[in-house]
Design an enzyme around this catalytic site. Structure first.
Site, PDB file in Angstrom:
ATOM      1  N   SER A 119       0.834  -1.203   0.000  1.00 16.27           N
ATOM      2  CA  SER A 119       0.000   0.000   0.000  1.00 16.27           C
ATOM      3  C   SER A 119       0.863   1.245   0.000  1.00 16.27           C
ATOM      4  O   SER A 119       0.348   2.348  -0.108  1.00 16.27           O
ATOM      5  CB  SER A 119      -0.939   0.003   1.205  1.00 16.27           C
ATOM      6  OG  SER A 119      -0.241  -0.302   2.378  1.00 16.27           O
ATOM      7  N   HIS A 140      -3.416  -4.367  -5.531  1.00 12.23           N
ATOM      8  CA  HIS A 140      -3.710  -3.816  -4.214  1.00 12.23           C
ATOM      9  C   HIS A 140      -5.175  -4.044  -3.856  1.00 12.23           C
ATOM     10  O   HIS A 140      -6.070  -3.426  -4.438  1.00 12.23           O
ATOM     11  CB  HIS A 140      -3.365  -2.315  -4.194  1.00 12.23           C
ATOM     12  CG  HIS A 140      -3.538  -1.692  -2.852  1.00 12.23           C
ATOM     13  ND1 HIS A 140      -4.104  -0.460  -2.676  1.00 12.23           N
ATOM     14  CD2 HIS A 140      -3.225  -2.137  -1.610  1.00 12.23           C
ATOM     15  CE1 HIS A 140      -4.124  -0.174  -1.383  1.00 12.23           C
ATOM     16  NE2 HIS A 140      -3.605  -1.178  -0.718  1.00 12.23           N
ATOM     17  N   GLU A 152      -6.859  -2.495  -7.095  1.00 12.35           N
ATOM     18  CA  GLU A 152      -6.087  -1.583  -7.939  1.00 12.35           C
ATOM     19  C   GLU A 152      -4.995  -2.403  -8.624  1.00 12.35           C
ATOM     20  O   GLU A 152      -4.264  -3.147  -7.959  1.00 12.35           O
ATOM     21  CB  GLU A 152      -5.442  -0.481  -7.095  1.00 12.35           C
ATOM     22  CG  GLU A 152      -6.447   0.510  -6.534  1.00 12.35           C
ATOM     23  CD  GLU A 152      -5.806   1.524  -5.599  1.00 12.35           C
ATOM     24  OE1 GLU A 152      -6.180   2.692  -5.676  1.00 12.35           O
ATOM     25  OE2 GLU A 152      -4.952   1.146  -4.776  1.00 12.35           O
ATOM     26  N   ASN A 190      -5.549   5.087  -1.662  1.00 16.86           N
ATOM     27  CA  ASN A 190      -4.850   5.531  -0.457  1.00 16.86           C
ATOM     28  C   ASN A 190      -4.331   6.963  -0.578  1.00 16.86           C
ATOM     29  O   ASN A 190      -4.168   7.654   0.424  1.00 16.86           O
ATOM     30  CB  ASN A 190      -3.695   4.582  -0.114  1.00 16.86           C
ATOM     31  CG  ASN A 190      -4.180   3.327   0.597  1.00 16.86           C
ATOM     32  OD1 ASN A 190      -5.345   3.250   0.976  1.00 16.86           O
ATOM     33  ND2 ASN A 190      -3.313   2.352   0.757  1.00 16.86           N
TER      34      ASN A 190
HETATM   35  N1  3HC Z   1     -15.273 -12.697   5.828  1.00 15.28           N
HETATM   36  C1  3HC Z   1     -16.551 -13.053   5.932  1.00 15.28           C
HETATM   37  N2  3HC Z   1     -17.490 -12.288   6.527  1.00 15.28           N
HETATM   38  C2  3HC Z   1     -17.082 -11.103   7.021  1.00 15.28           C
HETATM   39  C3  3HC Z   1     -15.761 -10.654   6.943  1.00 15.28           C
HETATM   40  C4  3HC Z   1     -14.842 -11.506   6.320  1.00 15.28           C
HETATM   41  N3  3HC Z   1     -13.553 -11.189   6.234  1.00 15.28           N
HETATM   42  N4  3HC Z   1     -15.675  -9.435   7.523  1.00 15.28           N
HETATM   43  C5  3HC Z   1     -16.902  -9.133   7.953  1.00 15.28           C
HETATM   44  N5  3HC Z   1     -17.748 -10.134   7.660  1.00 15.28           N
HETATM   45  C6  3HC Z   1     -19.148 -10.222   7.977  1.00 15.28           C
HETATM   46  C7  3HC Z   1     -19.387  -9.722   9.387  1.00 15.28           C
HETATM   47  O1  3HC Z   1     -19.055 -10.733  10.327  1.00 15.28           O
HETATM   48  C8  3HC Z   1     -20.843  -9.407   9.374  1.00 15.28           C
HETATM   49  O2  3HC Z   1     -21.591 -10.546   9.626  1.00 15.28           O
HETATM   50  P1  3HC Z   1     -22.824 -10.468  10.685  1.00 15.28           P
HETATM   51  O3  3HC Z   1     -23.792  -9.531  10.043  1.00 15.28           O
HETATM   52  O4  3HC Z   1     -23.299 -11.882  10.764  1.00 15.28           O
HETATM   53  O5  3HC Z   1     -22.248  -9.952  11.973  1.00 15.28           O
HETATM   54  C9  3HC Z   1     -21.066  -8.979   7.919  1.00 15.28           C
HETATM   55  O6  3HC Z   1     -19.912  -9.387   7.170  1.00 15.28           O
HETATM   56  C10 3HC Z   1     -21.217  -7.530   7.744  1.00 15.28           C
HETATM   57  O7  3HC Z   1     -20.279  -6.911   8.565  1.00 15.28           O
HETATM   58  P2  3HC Z   1     -20.713  -5.766   9.535  1.00 15.28           P
HETATM   59  O8  3HC Z   1     -21.783  -6.141  10.473  1.00 15.28           O
HETATM   60  O9  3HC Z   1     -19.467  -5.234  10.153  1.00 15.28           O
HETATM   61  O10 3HC Z   1     -21.492  -4.819   8.565  1.00 15.28           O
HETATM   62  P3  3HC Z   1     -21.079  -3.738   7.557  1.00 15.28           P
HETATM   63  O11 3HC Z   1     -22.276  -3.609   6.715  1.00 15.28           O
HETATM   64  O12 3HC Z   1     -20.553  -2.562   8.304  1.00 15.28           O
HETATM   65  O13 3HC Z   1     -19.922  -4.261   6.603  1.00 15.28           O
HETATM   66  C11 3HC Z   1     -17.708  -3.598   6.033  1.00 15.28           C
HETATM   67  C12 3HC Z   1     -18.579  -4.331   7.013  1.00 15.28           C
HETATM   68  C13 3HC Z   1     -17.851  -4.196   4.637  1.00 15.28           C
HETATM   69  C14 3HC Z   1     -16.284  -3.817   6.519  1.00 15.28           C
HETATM   70  C15 3HC Z   1     -18.127  -2.096   5.983  1.00 15.28           C
HETATM   71  O14 3HC Z   1     -18.174  -1.588   7.274  1.00 15.28           O
HETATM   72  C16 3HC Z   1     -17.194  -1.279   5.157  1.00 15.28           C
HETATM   73  O15 3HC Z   1     -17.274  -1.247   3.935  1.00 15.28           O
HETATM   74  N6  3HC Z   1     -16.265  -0.568   5.830  1.00 15.28           N
HETATM   75  C17 3HC Z   1     -15.245   0.234   5.157  1.00 15.28           C
HETATM   76  C18 3HC Z   1     -14.063  -0.646   4.881  1.00 15.28           C
HETATM   77  C19 3HC Z   1     -13.027   0.060   4.103  1.00 15.28           C
HETATM   78  O16 3HC Z   1     -13.091   1.263   3.822  1.00 15.28           O
HETATM   79  N7  3HC Z   1     -11.996  -0.703   3.728  1.00 15.28           N
HETATM   80  C20 3HC Z   1     -10.865  -0.155   3.029  1.00 15.28           C
HETATM   81  C21 3HC Z   1      -9.771   0.089   3.994  1.00 15.28           C
HETATM   82  S1  3HC Z   1      -8.368   0.815   3.236  1.00 15.28           S
HETATM   83  C22 3HC Z   1      -7.462  -0.490   2.714  1.00 15.28           C
HETATM   84  O17 3HC Z   1      -7.769  -1.629   2.923  1.00 15.28           O
HETATM   85  C23 3HC Z   1      -6.207  -0.157   1.973  1.00 15.28           C
HETATM   86  C24 3HC Z   1      -4.978  -0.437   2.781  1.00 15.28           C
HETATM   87  O18 3HC Z   1      -3.862  -0.351   1.909  1.00 15.28           O
HETATM   88  C25 3HC Z   1      -4.786   0.543   3.920  1.00 15.28           C
END
Ligand code: 3HC
Length: 289
Positions: A119, A140, A152, A190
């Site tokens: 990243s 990515h 990406e 990012n």
């Molecule tokens: N595998 C399977 N299921 C998963 C999982 C995984 N890895 N992670 C989460 N889940 C499940 C959860 O357990 C949950 O199940 P439940 O309803 O039975 O409890 C379900 O998916 C939904 O999760 P949430 O209840 O937390 O509900 P959300 O609707 O909030 O979805 C999310 C979670 C998709 C993570 C959402 O919050 C989201 O999109 N968040 C933003 C994440 C983001 O911006 N990511 C990018 C980060 S930057 C990056 O990665 C780049 C790096 O280089 C820094």
């Protein structure tokens, strides 16, 4: 060439997800860790994530079992020699990555495509270390890899058109939407996201708003699924700091890249976010306390 056998190096936060989506889309996967404990933990995470997806009826039990069955764990890098694609998702340390790429350049078959999930570093630097820069791309992914739809695909000035096309096709094959990015700091996402997170921290440092109010502002006002502080806890404060430090070292004159004091202080205190149980918020397992 069709990518069939995929090597994944590192079975941590990102690597386990990459191994999982590759296997779930029908690829044979060899995932390599340096210690048995880390490998067992990573494979355990894959098992748990697959079970969750079955529970939520996103996968059938048969598909989940098939996916897990296509994953082989190893501690030996040589087991990746005949992979069509190797995706590296290890610690963000350029020295360690370059040593690894030099080794991959020696042991992998000539046709192997090398891809980094970095990243923060230049993909071209790792391509140079591998000795086969034309077969090096960035792939990515986003956390959680199993749920986020984007990948990406980063083309360096040396990546061949054929390798870039193969990498994009792989992104689609694992169910993601690939976007093309140049080999610039932060690529597309990012480069926008990390300065936004840093500015949120500076806002709190200045006393302009609280952590909770900033998060509420961005979730309720902009419809973001997580506010910047929850997201930083999710990504890891150490990861966020290391990205900023790398960019700041490369371009000290850019004020967007200056690591905030609040972030440095929390990392020094071991408050790394969700993974350490405390960051900007307290965490119990995967959930905010
Ligand atoms: N595998 C399977 N299921 C998963 C999982 C995984 N890895 N992670 C989460 N889940 C499940 C959860 O357990 C949950 O199940 P439940 O309803 O039975 O409890 C379900 O998916 C939904 O999760 P949430 O209840 O937390 O509900 P959300 O609707 O909030 O979805 C999310 C979670 C998709 C993570 C959402 O919050 C989201 O999109 N968040 C933003 C994440 C983001 O911006 N990511 C990018 C980060 S930057 C990056 O990665 C780049 C790096 O280089 C820094």
């Amino acid at each position: 060439m069709t990518i069939q056998k995929v090597g994944v190096i590192g079975c941590g936060l990102m690597g386990h997800g990459i191994a999982q989506i590759a296997a779930a889309s029908g690829h044979d996967v060899v995932v390599r860790e340096t210690e048995q404990g880390a490998l067992d933990k990573g494979l355990g995470r894959i098992r748990k994530s697959l079970a969750k997806l079955v529970e939520k009826e996103k996968l059938t039990q048969d598909v989940a079992d098939g996916a897990f069955g296509r994953i082989t764990g190893t501690l030996d890098l040589a087991d990746l020699a005949d992979c069509d694609l190797v995706v590296e998702a290890i610690i963000e340390d350029l020295g360690i990555k370059n040593t690894l790429y030099a080794e991959l350049g020696r042991i992998c078959k000539p046709a192997t495509i090398l891809a980094s999930n970095t990243s923060s570093f230049r993909v071209g630097d790792m391509g140079a270390a591998s000795g086969r820069p034309e077969r090096m791309v960035g792939l990515h992914f986003f956390n959680p890899v199993q749920l986020m739809k984007l990948v990406e695909v980063v083309k360096t000035d040396k990546t061949s058109d054929e390798v870039f096309a193969e990498a994009k096709a792989f992104g689609e094959a694992v169910g993601k939407v690939p976007v093309s990015a140049s080999d610039t700091p932060g690529f597309v996402v990012n480069r926008l996201l990390v300065p936004y997170m840093a500015e949120a921290m500076r806002m709190v440092e200045r006393g302009d708003a609280t952590v909770e109010d900033v998060d509420a502002g961005m979730t309720l006002g902009c419809g973001y699924p997580m506010g910047p502080f929850t997201l930083t806890d999710y990504v890891g404060l150490d990861t966020t700091l290391s990205i900023l430090e790398g960019w700041h070292a490369e371009d000290p004159s850019n004020p967007l890249f200056v690591p905030p004091a609040l972030l440095k202080q929390k990392v020094a205190e071991g408050k790394l976010g969700r993974k350490s149980g405390e960051g900007f918020y307290d965490w119990q397992g995967d959930k905010r306390a």
